[in-house]
Design a protein around this motif. Sequence first.
Motif, PDB file in Angstrom:
ATOM      1  N   GLU A 175       0.833  -1.209   0.000  1.00 38.48           N
ATOM      2  CA  GLU A 175       0.000   0.000   0.000  1.00 38.48           C
ATOM      3  C   GLU A 175       0.867   1.258   0.000  1.00 38.48           C
ATOM      4  O   GLU A 175       0.563   2.235  -0.698  1.00 38.48           O
ATOM      5  CB  GLU A 175      -0.922  -0.010   1.223  1.00 38.48           C
ATOM      6  N   GLU A 176       1.936   1.233   0.794  1.00 36.05           N
ATOM      7  CA  GLU A 176       2.849   2.365   0.835  1.00 36.05           C
ATOM      8  C   GLU A 176       3.427   2.642  -0.550  1.00 36.05           C
ATOM      9  O   GLU A 176       3.441   3.784  -1.012  1.00 36.05           O
ATOM     10  CB  GLU A 176       3.973   2.077   1.827  1.00 36.05           C
ATOM     11  N   LYS A 177       3.893   1.590  -1.220  1.00 38.68           N
ATOM     12  CA  LYS A 177       4.470   1.741  -2.559  1.00 38.68           C
ATOM     13  C   LYS A 177       3.434   2.266  -3.542  1.00 38.68           C
ATOM     14  O   LYS A 177       3.723   3.146  -4.360  1.00 38.68           O
ATOM     15  CB  LYS A 177       5.036   0.409  -3.051  1.00 38.68           C
ATOM     16  N   SER A 178       2.217   1.730  -3.459  1.00 35.34           N
ATOM     17  CA  SER A 178       1.161   2.151  -4.372  1.00 35.34           C
ATOM     18  C   SER A 178       0.829   3.631  -4.196  1.00 35.34           C
ATOM     19  O   SER A 178       0.683   4.372  -5.181  1.00 35.34           O
ATOM     20  CB  SER A 178      -0.096   1.299  -4.140  1.00 35.34           C
ATOM     21  N   ILE A 179       0.742   4.084  -2.944  1.00 33.13           N
ATOM     22  CA  ILE A 179       0.418   5.487  -2.672  1.00 33.13           C
ATOM     23  C   ILE A 179       1.535   6.401  -3.178  1.00 33.13           C
ATOM     24  O   ILE A 179       1.281   7.439  -3.795  1.00 33.13           O
ATOM     25  CB  ILE A 179       0.169   5.700  -1.170  1.00 33.13           C
ATOM     26  N   ILE A 180       2.783   6.017  -2.912  1.00 38.31           N
ATOM     27  CA  ILE A 180       3.918   6.830  -3.366  1.00 38.31           C
ATOM     28  C   ILE A 180       3.934   6.921  -4.889  1.00 38.31           C
ATOM     29  O   ILE A 180       4.112   8.006  -5.456  1.00 38.31           O
ATOM     30  CB  ILE A 180       5.245   6.257  -2.837  1.00 38.31           C
ATOM     31  N   ASP A 181       3.729   5.781  -5.568  1.00 38.32           N
ATOM     32  CA  ASP A 181       3.718   5.788  -7.032  1.00 38.32           C
ATOM     33  C   ASP A 181       2.591   6.663  -7.574  1.00 38.32           C
ATOM     34  O   ASP A 181       2.781   7.394  -8.562  1.00 38.32           O
ATOM     35  CB  ASP A 181       3.563   4.350  -7.564  1.00 38.32           C
ATOM     36  N   GLN A 182       1.433   6.604  -6.924  1.00 40.86           N
ATOM     37  CA  GLN A 182       0.305   7.443  -7.353  1.00 40.86           C
ATOM     38  C   GLN A 182       0.637   8.921  -7.197  1.00 40.86           C
ATOM     39  O   GLN A 182       0.315   9.738  -8.084  1.00 40.86           O
ATOM     40  CB  GLN A 182      -0.938   7.109  -6.525  1.00 40.86           C
ATOM     41  N   GLU A 183       1.273   9.270  -6.087  1.00 40.25           N
ATOM     42  CA  GLU A 183       1.614  10.669  -5.859  1.00 40.25           C
ATOM     43  C   GLU A 183       2.631  11.167  -6.886  1.00 40.25           C
ATOM     44  O   GLU A 183       2.535  12.300  -7.365  1.00 40.25           O
ATOM     45  CB  GLU A 183       2.151  10.849  -4.437  1.00 40.25           C
ATOM     46  N   ILE A 184       3.593  10.334  -7.239  1.00 47.29           N
ATOM     47  CA  ILE A 184       4.579  10.723  -8.258  1.00 47.29           C
ATOM     48  C   ILE A 184       3.886  10.878  -9.617  1.00 47.29           C
ATOM     49  O   ILE A 184       4.157  11.823 -10.367  1.00 47.29           O
ATOM     50  CB  ILE A 184       5.720   9.700  -8.323  1.00 47.29           C
ATOM     51  N   ASP A 185       2.960   9.965  -9.924  1.00 42.73           N
ATOM     52  CA  ASP A 185       2.209  10.067 -11.177  1.00 42.73           C
ATOM     53  C   ASP A 185       1.380  11.347 -11.231  1.00 42.73           C
ATOM     54  O   ASP A 185       1.137  11.897 -12.322  1.00 42.73           O
ATOM     55  CB  ASP A 185       1.286   8.852 -11.351  1.00 42.73           C
ATOM     56  N   ARG A 186       0.961  11.820 -10.063  1.00 44.25           N
ATOM     57  CA  ARG A 186       0.155  13.047 -10.004  1.00 44.25           C
ATOM     58  C   ARG A 186       1.013  14.311  -9.978  1.00 44.25           C
ATOM     59  O   ARG A 186       0.499  15.415  -9.864  1.00 44.25           O
ATOM     60  CB  ARG A 186      -0.742  13.017  -8.767  1.00 44.25           C
ATOM     61  N   GLY A 187       2.333  14.126 -10.022  1.00 48.37           N
ATOM     62  CA  GLY A 187       3.214  15.278 -10.143  1.00 48.37           C
ATOM     63  C   GLY A 187       4.044  15.608  -8.925  1.00 48.37           C
ATOM     64  O   GLY A 187       4.662  16.676  -8.870  1.00 48.37           O
ATOM     65  N   ALA A 188       4.112  14.699  -7.949  1.00 47.47           N
ATOM     66  CA  ALA A 188       4.940  14.964  -6.768  1.00 47.47           C
ATOM     67  C   ALA A 188       6.416  15.018  -7.164  1.00 47.47           C
ATOM     68  O   ALA A 188       6.924  14.118  -7.827  1.00 47.47           O
ATOM     69  CB  ALA A 188       4.721  13.891  -5.705  1.00 47.47           C
ATOM     70  N   ASP A 189       7.088  16.084  -6.760  1.00 50.63           N
ATOM     71  CA  ASP A 189       8.528  16.239  -7.029  1.00 50.63           C
ATOM     72  C   ASP A 189       9.377  15.730  -5.874  1.00 50.63           C
ATOM     73  O   ASP A 189      10.598  15.592  -6.010  1.00 50.63           O
ATOM     74  CB  ASP A 189       8.850  17.717  -7.276  1.00 50.63           C
ATOM     75  N   GLY A 190       8.761  15.491  -4.730  1.00 50.69           N
ATOM     76  CA  GLY A 190       9.468  14.991  -3.559  1.00 50.69           C
ATOM     77  C   GLY A 190       8.480  14.318  -2.628  1.00 50.69           C
ATOM     78  O   GLY A 190       7.267  14.569  -2.690  1.00 50.69           O
ATOM     79  N   VAL A 191       8.987  13.444  -1.756  1.00 46.02           N
ATOM     80  CA  VAL A 191       8.125  12.672  -0.866  1.00 46.02           C
ATOM     81  C   VAL A 191       8.681  12.709   0.552  1.00 46.02           C
ATOM     82  O   VAL A 191       9.875  12.483   0.774  1.00 46.02           O
ATOM     83  CB  VAL A 191       8.007  11.207  -1.335  1.00 46.02           C
ATOM     84  N   ILE A 192       7.799  13.000   1.509  1.00 45.99           N
ATOM     85  CA  ILE A 192       8.110  12.884   2.937  1.00 45.99           C
ATOM     86  C   ILE A 192       7.251  11.740   3.459  1.00 45.99           C
ATOM     87  O   ILE A 192       6.037  11.726   3.260  1.00 45.99           O
ATOM     88  CB  ILE A 192       7.775  14.185   3.689  1.00 45.99           C
ATOM     89  N   VAL A 193       7.860  10.768   4.122  1.00 46.43           N
ATOM     90  CA  VAL A 193       7.098   9.583   4.508  1.00 46.43           C
ATOM     91  C   VAL A 193       7.571   9.041   5.848  1.00 46.43           C
ATOM     92  O   VAL A 193       8.759   9.075   6.159  1.00 46.43           O
ATOM     93  CB  VAL A 193       7.209   8.491   3.405  1.00 46.43           C
ATOM     94  N   GLN A 194       6.606   8.570   6.650  1.00 47.83           N
ATOM     95  CA  GLN A 194       6.973   7.730   7.789  1.00 47.83           C
ATOM     96  C   GLN A 194       6.863   6.295   7.298  1.00 47.83           C
ATOM     97  O   GLN A 194       5.763   5.830   6.983  1.00 47.83           O
ATOM     98  CB  GLN A 194       6.060   7.947   8.990  1.00 47.83           C
ATOM     99  N   PRO A 195       7.966   5.578   7.203  1.00 47.06           N
ATOM    100  CA  PRO A 195       7.963   4.309   6.489  1.00 47.06           C
ATOM    101  C   PRO A 195       7.272   3.174   7.231  1.00 47.06           C
ATOM    102  O   PRO A 195       7.117   3.188   8.447  1.00 47.06           O
ATOM    103  CB  PRO A 195       9.460   4.014   6.328  1.00 47.06           C
TER     104      PRO A 195
END
Length: 319
Positions: free
Chosen positions: A81-101
């Motif tokens: 789920e974490e990977k899926s959400i991150i990939d979706q955010e990048i597809d939507r134009g995220a240039d950077g990611v802050i995450v609690q892993p």
Amino acid sequence: MKNSGKMFILIEAMLAVLVIVVAMAMTRENYQGKVHRVSAILPDSDDAQWASFKYGLRMAAQDYGVNLVVTSTGNILTTAEEKSIIDQEIDRGADGVIVQPVFEGNSQENLRETDYKVPVILAGDGGAFELPTVEPDHYALGKALARELMEDYSGNLLGKNLGILARDDGSKALLNRREGFLDGIEEGGATLLWSLWWTDDQEPEQRPENEARVDVIIALDDDSLIMAGEASAANNLRGALVYGIGRSMEAVYYLDSGNARCMVVPDEFYMGYQSMTEIAKALERPFYHMQDMTVSYTVLRKETLFDKENQEIIFTMSQ
């Protein structure tokens, strides 16, 4: 011939350097001219315990002109789920990611792969992940809680029975907090009767009030502090005092009502602010290396809640 050959090589080298400089300048100009989008991915991000952290994110995003998106997630994330959400955010134009892993499976490998695409910074607990992290010193948090307890008993805990309450989220942060606490009371002579590691799908009987009676309950995280505070307010702890590590207004409520004796609070606002600051610098400067950072903590007690510096901390929790 030899001189002309050397001159040719020198000119070629100078042209190559010039091309690199121009390319860097163009890249920098493109980066600086863009309004960057940064996604923050936090478990149960709407929960009140993230208020101070998100306030810090927003303030830094405002200061650096970044478009912040806090992604709404469930309370428990799997690696997939974490990977899926991150990939979706990048597809939507995220240039950077802050995450609690998520601390399971191949989360570390997934985050490293993401870091090749966009800058990634970990918040709250980096575990053993080899990525830049902004977090408190978890061992020091536990040690600070031990110090407060020892001071309340003048260093003598002989005859006192303790219980430790913690949410089992798979991270090393809580293990480090527990270690710091136990090291801090080592000379006090207390007896640790039980350690209760609970999860969201716990059985009803897996609560502190159903464990053996103790004199003090040590809550190592915000949810556990709230759980112990609720039990104390309902007079279900048979006189046990509650000490804990927390970060929400609900935890402060139990401190103010006397159902918790002491609360150690990591600087979540600064953690959010610095997480966003490091990402913003990485986006503005293509060759910037993000830094690990350790945030401080504050000790709160009922009698000090209205001190000016503590009111500032409580303000950030209410945003």
